[in-house]
Scaffold this motif. Structure first.
Motif, PDB file in Angstrom:
ATOM      1  N   CYS A 203      39.464  82.456  17.719  1.00 23.88           N
ATOM      2  CA  CYS A 203      40.420  83.422  18.282  1.00 23.88           C
ATOM      3  C   CYS A 203      41.381  82.740  19.253  1.00 23.88           C
ATOM      4  O   CYS A 203      42.575  83.063  19.270  1.00 23.88           O
ATOM      5  CB  CYS A 203      39.687  84.561  18.976  1.00 23.88           C
ATOM      6  SG  CYS A 203      38.817  85.653  17.847  1.00 23.88           S
ATOM      7  N   LEU A 204      40.885  81.806  20.059  1.00 20.88           N
ATOM      8  CA  LEU A 204      41.760  81.064  20.971  1.00 20.88           C
ATOM      9  C   LEU A 204      42.791  80.240  20.196  1.00 20.88           C
ATOM     10  O   LEU A 204      43.964  80.184  20.575  1.00 20.88           O
ATOM     11  CB  LEU A 204      40.934  80.136  21.860  1.00 20.88           C
ATOM     12  CG  LEU A 204      40.250  80.763  23.058  1.00 20.88           C
ATOM     13  CD1 LEU A 204      39.320  79.746  23.720  1.00 20.88           C
ATOM     14  CD2 LEU A 204      41.273  81.260  24.056  1.00 20.88           C
TER      15      LEU A 204
ATOM     16  N   GLY B 174      47.607  72.067  24.701  1.00 25.96           N
ATOM     17  CA  GLY B 174      46.456  71.204  24.948  1.00 25.96           C
ATOM     18  C   GLY B 174      45.336  71.906  25.683  1.00 25.96           C
ATOM     19  O   GLY B 174      44.162  71.598  25.489  1.00 25.96           O
ATOM     20  N   SER B 175      45.691  72.880  26.536  1.00 22.13           N
ATOM     21  CA  SER B 175      44.646  73.612  27.269  1.00 22.13           C
ATOM     22  C   SER B 175      43.797  74.452  26.322  1.00 22.13           C
ATOM     23  O   SER B 175      42.598  74.625  26.539  1.00 22.13           O
ATOM     24  CB  SER B 175      45.267  74.494  28.353  1.00 22.13           C
ATOM     25  OG  SER B 175      46.112  75.474  27.777  1.00 22.13           O
ATOM     26  N   VAL B 176      44.406  74.974  25.253  1.00 21.71           N
ATOM     27  CA  VAL B 176      43.654  75.739  24.251  1.00 21.71           C
ATOM     28  C   VAL B 176      42.688  74.816  23.526  1.00 21.71           C
ATOM     29  O   VAL B 176      41.517  75.147  23.317  1.00 21.71           O
ATOM     30  CB  VAL B 176      44.603  76.434  23.253  1.00 21.71           C
ATOM     31  CG1 VAL B 176      43.832  77.064  22.112  1.00 21.71           C
ATOM     32  CG2 VAL B 176      45.444  77.483  23.952  1.00 21.71           C
ATOM     33  N   LEU B 177      43.148  73.632  23.178  1.00 24.53           N
ATOM     34  CA  LEU B 177      42.283  72.675  22.489  1.00 24.53           C
ATOM     35  C   LEU B 177      41.134  72.224  23.391  1.00 24.53           C
ATOM     36  O   LEU B 177      40.002  72.062  22.926  1.00 24.53           O
ATOM     37  CB  LEU B 177      43.092  71.477  22.015  1.00 24.53           C
ATOM     38  CG  LEU B 177      44.158  71.785  20.958  1.00 24.53           C
ATOM     39  CD1 LEU B 177      44.962  70.543  20.641  1.00 24.53           C
ATOM     40  CD2 LEU B 177      43.532  72.371  19.721  1.00 24.53           C
ATOM     41  N   SER B 178      41.416  72.055  24.674  1.00 22.92           N
ATOM     42  CA  SER B 178      40.355  71.683  25.621  1.00 22.92           C
ATOM     43  C   SER B 178      39.319  72.790  25.736  1.00 22.92           C
ATOM     44  O   SER B 178      38.112  72.528  25.760  1.00 22.92           O
ATOM     45  CB  SER B 178      40.946  71.402  27.000  1.00 22.92           C
ATOM     46  OG  SER B 178      41.794  70.285  26.949  1.00 22.92           O
ATOM     47  N   ALA B 179      39.791  74.042  25.806  1.00 26.53           N
ATOM     48  CA  ALA B 179      38.872  75.173  25.912  1.00 26.53           C
ATOM     49  C   ALA B 179      37.996  75.282  24.667  1.00 26.53           C
ATOM     50  O   ALA B 179      36.787  75.538  24.764  1.00 26.53           O
ATOM     51  CB  ALA B 179      39.660  76.471  26.118  1.00 26.53           C
TER      52      ALA B 179
END
Length: 75
Positions: free
Chosen positions: A13-14, A29-34
């Motif tokens: 979902c993210l 990149g923050s989505v991929l990190s999460a």
């Protein structure tokens, strides 16, 4: 195992949300990190299952270089 699927669903979902929100088509990149952190927690949640196999006489072999993992019956 239930924890893994819940965290996997949240991760998907993210990724979809990050793809659809402006700027469209770019996943930050923050989505991929999460996503990476959520999936890491999901994998760690599976470790007790591996430990339980070791208690029941299964052999476990892990290697770091060129990653190798093996779980089987002890000899």
């Amino acid at each position: 195992m239930k924890t893994f699927y819940v965290l996997l669903t949240i991760s998907v979902c993210l990724i979809v949300g990050g793809f659809l929100l402006p700027p469209t088509g770019i996943i930050d990149g923050s989505v991929l990190s999460a996503v990476g952190e959520l999936l890491a927690f999901a994998v760690v949640a599976q470790v007790p299952g591996i430990m339980q196999m070791a208690r029941h006489g299964k052999s476990i072999r892990l290697q770091k270089g060129d990653f190798s993992a093996e779980i089987g019956a002890s000899k």
